[in-house]
Design an enzyme around this catalytic site. Structure first.
Site, PDB file in Angstrom:
ATOM      1  CB  SER A   1      53.755  45.770   0.482  1.00  0.00           C
ATOM      2  OG  SER A   1      53.801  44.797  -0.533  1.00  0.00           O
TER       3      SER A   1
ATOM      4  CG  HIS B   1      50.366  34.237  -8.965  1.00  0.00           C
ATOM      5  ND1 HIS B   1      50.709  33.394  -7.937  1.00  0.00           N
ATOM      6  CD2 HIS B   1      51.166  33.916 -10.007  1.00  0.00           C
ATOM      7  CE1 HIS B   1      51.669  32.579  -8.341  1.00  0.00           C
ATOM      8  NE2 HIS B   1      51.968  32.865  -9.597  1.00  0.00           N
TER       9      HIS B   1
HETATM   10  C1  GAR Z   1      53.174  39.438  -3.258  1.00  0.00           C
HETATM   11  O1  GAR Z   1      54.189  39.488  -4.211  1.00  0.00           O
HETATM   12  C2  GAR Z   1      52.039  38.558  -3.741  1.00  0.00           C
HETATM   13  O2  GAR Z   1      51.798  38.655  -5.117  1.00  0.00           O
HETATM   14  C3  GAR Z   1      52.570  37.194  -3.385  1.00  0.00           C
HETATM   15  O3  GAR Z   1      53.152  37.376  -2.128  1.00  0.00           O
HETATM   16  C4  GAR Z   1      53.626  38.700  -2.003  1.00  0.00           C
HETATM   17  C5  GAR Z   1      53.043  39.286  -0.749  1.00  0.00           C
HETATM   18  O4  GAR Z   1      53.582  40.559  -0.494  1.00  0.00           O
HETATM   19  N1  GAR Z   1      51.541  36.216  -3.370  1.00  0.00           N
HETATM   20  C6  GAR Z   1      51.743  34.961  -3.731  1.00  0.00           C
HETATM   21  O5  GAR Z   1      52.815  34.528  -4.087  1.00  0.00           O
HETATM   22  C7  GAR Z   1      50.513  34.078  -3.652  1.00  0.00           C
HETATM   23  N2  GAR Z   1      50.762  32.833  -4.302  1.00  0.00           N
HETATM   24  P1  GAR Z   1      52.867  41.532   0.538  1.00  0.00           P
HETATM   25  O6  GAR Z   1      52.624  40.737   1.818  1.00  0.00           O
HETATM   26  O7  GAR Z   1      53.891  42.610   0.748  1.00  0.00           O
HETATM   27  O8  GAR Z   1      51.602  42.027  -0.080  1.00  0.00           O
END
Ligand code: GAR
Length: 210
Positions: free
Chosen positions: A13, A109
């Site tokens: 996302s 993060h």
């Molecule tokens: C997001 O919340 C990002 O901040 C987190 O994973 C999610 C990915 O969502 N990242 C971490 O935790 C990295 N340590 P997405 O695939 O929908 O962008």
């Protein structure tokens, strides 16, 4: 045009938020390649729908983190990437990738660093009982979520929340913050100062408010 290489592991996302910002003229960059370490990552579809190269480099196919990162570097270089964006990329990276793009790797993060680094940051924050949570965009260094902070956004935690509703509120802020910070980078507003003789790098972000 600044070329971005976006690394993902899942839903993507944040990748979509970056692509939407480009489509809407809020981010003057090009996503040159998207790479997922997870073959089934849904986020790859956001790139494919736009005709952007969307590749799988499965970390399990490599003998160790450094070999995996070397393959990432080869692919990012083949697509002439200037900046690397970790958008939900759930792998610890090694000096192989760091040294190929020194202070040119951006991570999002889902916590207000330096609190709650590592995995499941939103759950960590919720279970701790914080009243303010949020997200951080930072440059990546050799530590886990320790690199110089570029920007943060805060959200309230309500008594009615659970970890899932809090995560959703944080994610909505991530989608605003990441494209905004990438546009600052594109505009040359981010300067990294590396102290002579080592030590922690500092960044200057030349914007009126962040
Ligand atoms: C997001 O919340 C990002 O901040 C987190 O994973 C999610 C990915 O969502 N990242 C971490 O935790 C990295 N340590 P997405 O695939 O929908 O962008």
């Amino acid at each position: 045009m600044v070329k971005l290489g976006v690394l993902i592991s899942g839903t993507g996302s944040n990748l979509k938020a970056v692509l939407d910002a480009i489509d809407q003229g809020r981010l003057a960059a090009e996503v040159a390649v998207v790479i997922s370490n997870v073959p089934s990552a849904k986020g790859l579809e956001h790139a494919r729908a736009r005709g952007i190269p969307a590749l799988v480099i499965d970390h399990k196919a490599f003998d160790g983190r450094a070999a995996f990162d070397a393959s990432l570097v080869d692919t990012l270089r083949a697509h002439e990437v200037d900046w690397v964006v970790l958008a939900g990329f759930m792998r610890v990276i090694t000096p192989v990738l760091l040294d190929a793009f020194p202070y040119r790797i951006v991570n999002i993060h889902p916590a207000l660093l330096p609190s709650f680094p590592g995995m499941h940051a939103q759950k960590q924050a919720f279970e701790y009982g914080v009243r303010i949570a949020g997200c951080t965009v930072h440059l990546v260094d050799a530590g886990t979520d320790t690199g110089p902070i570029l920007a943060q956004a805060a959200v309230p935690v309500f008594d009615s929340d659970d970890a899932s509703t809090l995560s959703a509120r944080i994610l909505a802020e991530e989608h605003q913050l990441l494209p905004r910070v990438l546009q600052w980078i594109v505009e040359g507003r981010v300067d990294v100062e590396r102290p002579l003789g080592g030590g922690r790098a500092r960044v200057r972000v030349n914007v009126d408010s962040r």
